[in-house]
Design a protein around this motif. Structure first.
Motif, PDB file in Angstrom:
ATOM      1  N   SER A   3       0.612  -1.160   0.066  1.00  0.00           N
ATOM      2  CA  SER A   3      -0.039  -0.121   0.053  1.00  0.00           C
ATOM      3  C   SER A   3       0.757   1.444   0.070  1.00  0.00           C
ATOM      4  CB  SER A   3      -0.992   0.037   1.169  1.00  0.00           C
ATOM      5  OG  SER A   3      -0.218   0.221   2.378  1.00  0.00           O
ATOM      6  N   ARG A   4       2.077   1.214  -0.036  1.00  0.00           N
ATOM      7  CA  ARG A   4       3.005   2.271   0.059  1.00  0.00           C
ATOM      8  C   ARG A   4       2.679   3.100   1.212  1.00  0.00           C
ATOM      9  NH1 ARG A   4       5.161  -0.507  -3.528  1.00  0.00           N
ATOM     10  NH2 ARG A   4       5.125  -0.032  -5.745  1.00  0.00           N
ATOM     11  N   GLY A   5       2.583   2.543   2.412  1.00  0.00           N
ATOM     12  CA  GLY A   5       2.440   3.156   3.835  1.00  0.00           C
ATOM     13  C   GLY A   5       0.879   3.863   3.867  1.00  0.00           C
ATOM     14  N   ARG A   6       0.139   3.612   3.041  1.00  0.00           N
ATOM     15  CA  ARG A   6      -1.303   3.985   3.236  1.00  0.00           C
ATOM     16  C   ARG A   6      -1.863   3.180   4.520  1.00  0.00           C
ATOM     17  NH1 ARG A   6      -1.400   3.649  -2.668  1.00  0.00           N
ATOM     18  NH2 ARG A   6      -1.139   5.818  -3.492  1.00  0.00           N
ATOM     19  N   LEU A   7      -1.538   1.723   4.619  1.00  0.00           N
ATOM     20  CA  LEU A   7      -1.848   1.202   5.867  1.00  0.00           C
ATOM     21  C   LEU A   7      -0.717   1.135   6.723  1.00  0.00           C
ATOM     22  CD1 LEU A   7      -3.770  -1.865   4.119  1.00  0.00           C
ATOM     23  CD2 LEU A   7      -4.880   0.168   5.380  1.00  0.00           C
ATOM     24  N   ASP A   8      -0.912   1.097   7.971  1.00  0.00           N
ATOM     25  CA  ASP A   8       0.013   1.089   8.870  1.00  0.00           C
ATOM     26  C   ASP A   8       0.522  -0.293   9.205  1.00  0.00           C
ATOM     27  OD1 ASP A   8       0.241   3.787   9.350  1.00  0.00           O
ATOM     28  OD2 ASP A   8      -1.032   3.908  10.919  1.00  0.00           O
ATOM     29  N   ASP A   9       1.698  -0.517   9.364  1.00  0.00           N
ATOM     30  CA  ASP A   9       2.116  -2.046   9.681  1.00  0.00           C
ATOM     31  C   ASP A   9       2.179  -2.153  11.316  1.00  0.00           C
ATOM     32  OD1 ASP A   9       3.485  -4.365  10.187  1.00  0.00           O
ATOM     33  OD2 ASP A   9       5.300  -3.914   9.445  1.00  0.00           O
ATOM     34  N   PRO A  10       1.085  -3.148  11.740  1.00  0.00           N
ATOM     35  CA  PRO A  10       0.927  -3.067  13.087  1.00  0.00           C
ATOM     36  C   PRO A  10       2.098  -3.835  13.817  1.00  0.00           C
ATOM     37  CG  PRO A  10      -0.202  -4.754  11.968  1.00  0.00           C
ATOM     38  CD  PRO A  10       0.405  -3.816  11.268  1.00  0.00           C
ATOM     39  N   THR A  11       3.078  -4.483  13.401  1.00  0.00           N
ATOM     40  CA  THR A  11       4.169  -5.006  13.826  1.00  0.00           C
ATOM     41  C   THR A  11       5.450  -4.104  14.334  1.00  0.00           C
ATOM     42  OG1 THR A  11       5.194  -5.763  11.649  1.00  0.00           O
ATOM     43  CG2 THR A  11       3.564  -7.223  12.641  1.00  0.00           C
ATOM     44  N   GLU A  12       5.326  -2.747  13.342  1.00  0.00           N
ATOM     45  CA  GLU A  12       6.521  -2.135  13.720  1.00  0.00           C
ATOM     46  C   GLU A  12       6.207  -1.185  14.903  1.00  0.00           C
ATOM     47  OE1 GLU A  12       7.383   0.565  10.614  1.00  0.00           O
ATOM     48  OE2 GLU A  12       8.040  -0.898   9.051  1.00  0.00           O
ATOM     49  N   PRO A  13       7.267  -1.317  16.083  1.00  0.00           N
ATOM     50  CA  PRO A  13       6.828  -0.281  17.062  1.00  0.00           C
ATOM     51  C   PRO A  13       6.956   0.977  17.013  1.00  0.00           C
ATOM     52  CG  PRO A  13       9.082  -1.087  17.104  1.00  0.00           C
ATOM     53  CD  PRO A  13       8.760  -1.815  15.846  1.00  0.00           C
ATOM     54  N   VAL A  14       5.829   1.709  17.241  1.00  0.00           N
ATOM     55  CA  VAL A  14       5.818   3.185  17.175  1.00  0.00           C
ATOM     56  C   VAL A  14       6.538   4.093  18.208  1.00  0.00           C
ATOM     57  CG1 VAL A  14       4.058   5.059  16.999  1.00  0.00           C
ATOM     58  CG2 VAL A  14       3.452   2.690  16.130  1.00  0.00           C
ATOM     59  N   PRO A  15       7.554   4.654  17.756  1.00  0.00           N
ATOM     60  CA  PRO A  15       8.436   5.577  18.785  1.00  0.00           C
ATOM     61  C   PRO A  15       7.361   6.283  19.725  1.00  0.00           C
ATOM     62  CG  PRO A  15       9.248   6.179  16.623  1.00  0.00           C
ATOM     63  CD  PRO A  15       8.132   5.091  16.449  1.00  0.00           C
ATOM     64  N   SER A  16       7.436   6.699  20.848  1.00  0.00           N
ATOM     65  CA  SER A  16       6.548   7.615  21.527  1.00  0.00           C
ATOM     66  C   SER A  16       7.446   9.066  21.318  1.00  0.00           C
ATOM     67  CB  SER A  16       5.991   7.154  22.721  1.00  0.00           C
ATOM     68  OG  SER A  16       7.201   7.227  23.701  1.00  0.00           O
ATOM     69  N   ASP A  17       6.533  10.052  21.523  1.00  0.00           N
ATOM     70  CA  ASP A  17       7.259  11.499  21.606  1.00  0.00           C
ATOM     71  C   ASP A  17       8.375  11.552  22.932  1.00  0.00           C
ATOM     72  OD1 ASP A  17       6.498  12.264  19.400  1.00  0.00           O
ATOM     73  OD2 ASP A  17       4.765  13.082  20.011  1.00  0.00           O
ATOM     74  N   GLU A  18       7.491  10.874  24.189  1.00  0.00           N
ATOM     75  CA  GLU A  18       8.291  10.939  25.376  1.00  0.00           C
ATOM     76  C   GLU A  18       9.643  10.392  25.365  1.00  0.00           C
ATOM     77  OE1 GLU A  18       5.521   9.377  28.167  1.00  0.00           O
ATOM     78  OE2 GLU A  18       4.012  10.968  27.599  1.00  0.00           O
ATOM     79  N   THR A  19       9.483   9.108  24.943  1.00  0.00           N
ATOM     80  CA  THR A  19      10.848   8.258  24.567  1.00  0.00           C
ATOM     81  C   THR A  19      11.905   8.983  24.034  1.00  0.00           C
ATOM     82  OG1 THR A  19       9.467   6.422  24.584  1.00  0.00           O
ATOM     83  CG2 THR A  19      11.756   6.157  24.042  1.00  0.00           C
ATOM     84  N   GLN A  20      11.593   9.847  22.802  1.00  0.00           N
ATOM     85  CA  GLN A  20      12.623  10.483  21.988  1.00  0.00           C
ATOM     86  C   GLN A  20      13.024  11.588  22.580  1.00  0.00           C
ATOM     87  OE1 GLN A  20      10.675  10.897  18.354  1.00  0.00           O
ATOM     88  NE2 GLN A  20      10.910   9.046  17.474  1.00  0.00           N
TER      89      GLN A  20
END
Length: 151
Positions: free
Chosen positions: A119-136
């Motif tokens: 989908s070229r990024g139109r659908l999110d990959d649920p297996t990838e961890p999403v970095p939170s703003d607090e952690t960064q």
């Protein structure tokens, strides 16, 4: 670093080996079907199974999803999709912008990372961890420690 190749099209379908099961059923049903003229209709069951295996599939490409059933097909462009819904049995349904759902034959939860790539990024990959703003921000605010600082 090797560059990841993204497939241009994915087809999700029942494996063709399932036709062998239908043919085996036809061989087993043949003696019963020929015992009486009315029982000949039993041979329609394996035929229907073969048609189902050959026809039913979901195709994903850069333009969207094509859901093909035994009779007819539905074209779902990525822009018309709100997201995907997971069913209790690890199946996947496409949710349109008007909240109607379309079942995706042969697509399972384990296929979601591949759908995300196609989908070229139109659908999110649920297996990838999403970095939170607090952690960064916590990592960015801390000074880097060298081995000499740790002593």
């Amino acid at each position: 670093m090797s560059e990841q190749q993204i497939p241009s099209r994915l087809v999700f379908r029942v494996p063709g080996v399932a036709i062998l099961a239908a043919l085996l059923l036809a061989v087993c049903a043949a003696p019963v079907a020929f015992a009486a003229p009315a029982l000949a209709a039993l041979l329609l069951i394996p035929l229907a199974m073969i048609v189902w295996v050959v026809r039913v599939r979901t195709t994903a490409d850069a333009d969207g999803l094509i859901v093909r059933g035994v009779i007819g097909r539905k074209v779902l462009p990525w822009e018309s999709l709100k997201g995907l819904r997971l069913t209790k049995r690890a199946g996947v349904k496409a949710v349109r912008s008007d909240d109607t759902e379309v079942g995706l034959p042969s697509v399972r939860v384990r296929h979601l990372p591949a759908l995300s790539l196609v989908s070229r990024g139109r659908l999110d990959d649920p297996t990838e961890p999403v970095p939170s703003d607090e952690t960064q921000s916590d990592v960015a605010d801390q000074p880097a420690q060298t081995p000499a600082d740790a002593e």
